[in-house]
Design an enzyme around this catalytic site. Structure first.
Site, PDB file in Angstrom:
ATOM      1  N   PRO A   1     -28.785   8.670  67.438  1.00 48.47           N
ATOM      2  CA  PRO A   1     -28.563  10.102  67.684  1.00 48.47           C
ATOM      3  C   PRO A   1     -28.353  10.364  69.169  1.00 48.47           C
ATOM      4  O   PRO A   1     -29.141   9.929  70.001  1.00 48.47           O
ATOM      5  CB  PRO A   1     -29.865  10.748  67.203  1.00 48.47           C
ATOM      6  CG  PRO A   1     -30.471   9.760  66.268  1.00 48.47           C
ATOM      7  CD  PRO A   1     -30.090   8.420  66.803  1.00 48.47           C
ATOM      8  N   CYS A   2     -27.276  11.047  69.480  1.00 44.81           N
ATOM      9  CA  CYS A   2     -26.975  11.383  70.875  1.00 44.81           C
ATOM     10  C   CYS A   2     -26.423  12.795  70.933  1.00 44.81           C
ATOM     11  O   CYS A   2     -25.303  13.030  71.389  1.00 44.81           O
ATOM     12  CB  CYS A   2     -25.977  10.389  71.473  1.00 44.81           C
ATOM     13  SG  CYS A   2     -26.671   8.752  71.784  1.00 44.81           S
ATOM     14  N   GLN A   3     -27.207  13.753  70.443  1.00 49.35           N
ATOM     15  CA  GLN A   3     -26.734  15.124  70.345  1.00 49.35           C
ATOM     16  C   GLN A   3     -26.357  15.725  71.689  1.00 49.35           C
ATOM     17  O   GLN A   3     -25.572  16.653  71.768  1.00 49.35           O
ATOM     18  CB  GLN A   3     -27.802  15.996  69.670  1.00 49.35           C
ATOM     19  CG  GLN A   3     -27.734  15.979  68.156  1.00 49.35           C
ATOM     20  CD  GLN A   3     -28.323  14.721  67.543  1.00 49.35           C
ATOM     21  OE1 GLN A   3     -28.713  13.805  68.252  1.00 49.35           O
ATOM     22  NE2 GLN A   3     -28.390  14.657  66.232  1.00 49.35           N
ATOM     23  N   GLY A   4     -26.904  15.188  72.769  1.00 51.72           N
ATOM     24  CA  GLY A   4     -26.583  15.710  74.085  1.00 51.72           C
ATOM     25  C   GLY A   4     -25.146  15.510  74.494  1.00 51.72           C
ATOM     26  O   GLY A   4     -24.661  16.129  75.438  1.00 51.72           O
ATOM     27  N   PHE A   5     -24.429  14.625  73.778  1.00 50.50           N
ATOM     28  CA  PHE A   5     -23.028  14.358  74.116  1.00 50.50           C
ATOM     29  C   PHE A   5     -22.042  15.015  73.166  1.00 50.50           C
ATOM     30  O   PHE A   5     -20.841  14.841  73.303  1.00 50.50           O
ATOM     31  CB  PHE A   5     -22.740  12.847  74.071  1.00 50.50           C
ATOM     32  CG  PHE A   5     -23.769  12.029  74.784  1.00 50.50           C
ATOM     33  CD1 PHE A   5     -23.943  12.144  76.147  1.00 50.50           C
ATOM     34  CD2 PHE A   5     -24.574  11.154  74.086  1.00 50.50           C
ATOM     35  CE1 PHE A   5     -24.898  11.394  76.799  1.00 50.50           C
ATOM     36  CE2 PHE A   5     -25.529  10.404  74.741  1.00 50.50           C
ATOM     37  CZ  PHE A   5     -25.690  10.523  76.097  1.00 50.50           C
TER      38      PHE A   5
END
Length: 335
Positions: A79-83
Site C-alpha cells: 500500500p502506497c496511498q501517499g503516491f
C-alpha cells in the site's frame, strides 16, 4: 515450471485469484486488515493466511507455515496511498503516509527468501519516491534482473482504465513487462450487461447498492444514458459544490458507457459523488457485484455481508484486477 508463491499485502485476494487462474500455487499470504482477511479466507481456504502487520512477520514465520514447498515467486502490492493520483493532485506533492514505507518490507521479505521471481504492482506515482529507487537498486545488487513499467490494464483485457506500475524480476532470466496479447478491449457491456435487475437478483452483492435521496434520484434520471455526465445537466440541477470555477473531478455523477471501458474502480465506487460510477442506463450507482466484475473478480467471489458499504467499496477498489495478474503470472511461467 511450477510456481509456488506467497502474496504479501494480500487484501481480499485479487492478486492471489489471478495467480491461481494461471495455475500458480499460492501457499501463503499476509494481510493485516480483519475484514479483508475474512474475504480472503472465504475464497482461498487452501492458502495459509497470516493475519498480521507485515512489519512483525519474519521470513521464518512465512516459511514455517509452508513446509516442504520451495517458494519461487514473491508477489505483492505494498500500500502506497501517499503516491496515488487523487492524493497528490494538489500541487503534485507526495503525501507523508506511513504506508509509503511498506515497500521496504516487501524488499526485506524478498531478500530473506531470494525467490527465483518477484512481482510487484503499485500506483504510477511511486516511481518518484526514493524508497522505490532504493528497492530497485537493492534488487539489482542482490542479483535480480528487473524490469518495471507503467501500463494501463485496459490494454490487457480488463474493462477499466487503470494505470499501474508493474515490476517483474528474475534471478536467472531477463524479464520484460509483457505486452498485451488481447486484440480487442473488453467493455463494460462484456462484464455486467447480462446481470439481472437488482430487485430480481439472488446475489446479496448485486443488491448492495447505495440508496439515493429523491433529489439525487431526480438528478441521476436527467443524466443522459450510456455515458452522460453531470455537465450535461441544466445549470439549475448542478450541485452547489459543482458551480464553483475550477472544480475538478468532472467524472462525478457520470454514467458508464456500455461499449467503453469503465473509469478506474476506486474505493469510492459505490458513491456517485466519487467518480463516474452510475449504471449506463439504470438510475442508480453500480452495485458491489458490478464493481467487483469490472475489477475482473469471478461472479461468485465472496465478500463479507456485514461490513459497511464504505469498507466494501474500498476493499474492491484497492484490489489488484485478477485478470491482469493472471497475464503477468502466465508470462513468468512461459519464460
Amino acid at each position: 515450471m511450477e510456481l509456488t508463491a506467497i502474496d504479501l499485502f494480500a487484501g481480499c485476494g485479487g492478486l492471489t485469484q489471478g495467480l491461481k487462474q494461471a495455475g500458480v500455487d499460492v501457499a501463503s499470504a499476509v494481510e493485516i486488515n480483519k475484514n479483508a482477511a475474512r474475504a480472503y479466507r472465504m475464497n482461498h481456504p487452501d492458502t495459509v493466511l497470516i493475519q498480521e502487520d507485515i512489519c512483525n512477520v519474519s521470513v521464518n514465520d512465512i516459511l514455517s507455515v509452508i513446509p516442504d514447498k520451495k517458494v519461487n515467486l514473491v508477489a505483492g502490492c505494498p500500500p502506497c496511498q501517499g503516491f496515488s493520483s487523487v492524493r497528490t493532485r494538489n500541487k503534485g506533492n507526495i503525501i507523508d503516509d506511513e504506508r509509503n514505507e511498506l515497500i521496504l518490507e516487501f524488499l526485506r521479505i524478498v531478500e530473506g527468501i531470494k525467490p527465483e521471481y518477484i512481482m510487484m504492482e503499485n500506483v504510477p506515482g511511486i516511481v518518484k519516491y526514493n524508497n522505490f529507487n532504493k528497492t530497485v537498486q537493492q534488487l539489482l545488487e542482490i542479483g535480480y534482473k528487473v524490469d518495471y513499467k507503467i501500463v494501463n490494464v485496459e490494454d490487457y483485457g480488463v474493462p477499466q482504465r487503470r494505470k499501474r506500475l508493474v515490476l517483474l524480476g528474475s534471478l536467472s532470466k531477463q524479464v520484460t513487462i509483457p505486452k498485451s496479447a488481447v486484440p480487442i478491449r473488453s467493455t463494460v457491456k462484456d462484464y455486467i450487461y447480462d446481470l439481472p435487475h437488482v430487485d430480481k437478483s439472488p446475489d446479496p452483492m448485486h443488491k448492495n447498492t447505495t440508496k439515493h435521496s429523491e433529489k439525487v434520484k431526480n438528478i441521476i434520471s436527467l443524466i443522459p444514458k450510456d455515458g452522460g455526465s453531470r455537465t450535461d445537466l441544466p445549470p439549475e440541477y448542478w450541485l452547489e459544490c459543482h458551480k464553483k470555477s475550477g472544480v475538478g473531478f468532472s467524472d462525478v455523477y457520470g454514467r458508464l458507457s456500455w461499449d467503453k471501458v469503465s473509469s478506474t474502480i476506486t474505493g469510492g465506487c459505490l458513491n456517485p459523488s466519487k467518480g463516474r460510477f452510475l449504471h449506463p442506463t439504470e438510475n442508480r450507482v453500480i452495485t458491489a457485484r458490478e464493481a467487483a466484475l469490472l475489477q475482473t473478480f469471478p461472479i461468485d467471489y465472496a465478500f463479507p455481508s456485514d461490513i459497511s458499504k464504505t469498507e466494501l467499496a474500498q476493499m474492491i477498489g484497492n484490489s489488484f484486477p485478477p485478470k491482469f495478474s493472471e497475464i503477468q503470472a502466465n508470462y513468468l511461467k512461459d519464460i
